[in-house]
Write a protein that holds these residues in place. Structure first.
Motif: not given
Length: 450
Positions: A277-278, A274, A281-282, A303-306, A308-309, A285
């Protein structure tokens, strides 16, 4: 077929295989007979044609396996059982020793090499931190499932997985080969028209886009590739999983404390995953808002939420299958890194780096459980250490001559396909023998099978 298509293929194939196993076990009348396959068989370490042949196969398997970033466990286990004569469990433990030795020497070699295209480390620590905790979590889950799954079903999964990933890697390598051919032709055209400051035409100008330029000293490269804070985090995850496994092995199976210790692995893996991943993601962005096209890590994906999942699913799936089949999960991670856009040199180095942690965890655990003979482990580990180093050396020299990084992808595909053949043949033969002996072919109880 995209990376998502590959995962869909694996998940659907596994589901069909498991459902067919459930149907099969409900309709067969085999008796619960486990035979002598669980007996410990440790041959003496002595010079013979078997040892020489195993040494040659082990050396080649380690050399090509580490270059491809897949380890070579699919070759080692059949070699140790068929040629030397170890039982299956001891062969799997010794295979981990060989993977650990080869991956460690390969990592040491790669730390002395510059990134071929960027001013970044050859090891992608972002991807390592993203995949390593989920991979190790999956391995522990897979090891538990290996106790429950029938042997013939594991053989079916081996064939499905290895043929699927090797085929995809081969097609990916073919695409890269064609792209490299076009690039070489374009470079040749550019060189034909290059004129120096004196107006003279320059012919056969040396151009090496895939080979790192030795602009730094060896010590500078080594220090640049080592990111101690990231390595410390990876070591903390490794030690945490190791302590949990050691304590869990000394607790009664299926007791309350056993499941508590087993469950503690999940928050450890999820916290590290996590955090990384955060971060990715940051960074993504921020990169989008500033219009900076540079990638934070090697993977050429958003690196979107999808996404990363999706990477979390791949890590757990790769680790689970690796633990189920007795390997380090590199045959999933290596092709996956290539698929999501990592260049072959970095994919090989990063997959081997992650595999070093996962395989060493298994080796320590197997040592505490006394699953392998020390003399054989030391000998085969030494062979693999030499093979891992020289395999990287010769392949990089070959890349320097041919100027093609796709060689790594073809090696990866070849090792996986060879593993499918060897483990498939051995598995089918053993399954037929179990049928003739009327041994139980269904799912086993987890607690009763420990």
């Amino acid at each position: 077929m995209s990376a998502k298509g590959s995962i869909l293929y694996l998940v659907s194939s596994f589901s069909v295989a498991i459902l067919s196993a459930v149907f099969f076990t409900q309709t067969n009348d085999y008796k619960h007979h486990y035979g002598s396959g669980t007996d410990k068989v440790w041959p003496e370490l002595e010079v013979s044609w078997r040892l020489v042949l195993a040494t040659v196969i082990g050396f080649l398997g380690s050399a090509f396996g580490t270059v491809g970033g897949v380890g070579g466990g699919g070759i080692f286990v059949p070699m140790l059982t068929l040629i030397i004569g170890f039982d299956t469990k001891s062969a799997a433990a010794l295979s981990k020793c060989m993977i650990m030795g080869a991956s460690t020497s390969s990592v040491w070699y790669n730390l002395r090499v510059q990134h071929p295209t960027k001013e970044v480390p050859i090891l992608d620590y972002d991807l390592a931190l993203l995949f390593q905790p989920m991979l190790m979590l999956g391995i522990t889950v897979g090891v538990s499932l290996s106790v429950v799954f029938p042997y013939w079903l594991i053989t079916v999964l081996i064939i499905i997985l290895f043929i699927g990933t090797s085929s995809r890697s081969f097609f990916k390598g073919t695409e890269m080969w064609k792209e490299e051919t076009l690039l070489k032709k374009e470079i040749a055209k550019q060189q034909a028209t290059v004129v120096d400051s004196r107006g003279e035409l320059l012919i056969d100008t040396e151009y090496e886009p895939l080979i790192p330029k030795e602009e730094k000293s060896l010590m500078q490269i080594l220090c640049f590739n080592l990111k101690w804070k990231r390595i410390l985090v990876l070591m903390v995850v490794w030690v945490s999983f190791l302590l949990l496994q050691v304590v869990k092995n000394n607790v009664e199976v299926c007791s309350v404390w056993y499941w508590v210790l087993f469950s503690l692995q999940f928050p450890i893996a999820l916290v590290v995953f996590g955090y990384e991943a955060v971060k990715l993601y940051k960074d993504h962005k921020k990169r989008v808002s500033t219009g900076n096209p540079e990638f934070i890590c090697e993977a050429s994906i958003e690196w979107t939420a999808l996404h990363i999942f999706f990477c979390a699913l791949c890590g757990i799936l790769g680790g689970t299958v690796g633990g189920l089949l007795g390997s380090g999960g590199g045959f999933i991670l290596g092709p996956l890194l290539i698929e999501i856009g990592v260049i072959p040199q970095v994919a090989s180095a990063t997959a081997t780096f992650v595999m070093m942690f996962s395989s060493s965890l298994s080796v320590v655990e197997f040592y505490l459980l006394q699953r392998f003979p020390i003399p054989y482990a030391l000998y085969l580990t030494a062979v693999s250490i030499l093979a891992g180093f020289w395999g990287q050396f010769f392949v990089r020299k070959l890349m320097a001559v041919l100027k093609r990084a796709s060689i790594i992808v073809f090696i990866l595909s070849g090792v996986i396909f060879a593993s499918a053949l060897t483990m498939g043949v051995v598995g089918i033969g053993k399954s037929i023998k179990m049928i003739h002996n009327h041994e139980f072919m269904g799912f086993l109880g987890f607690c009763s099978s420990q």
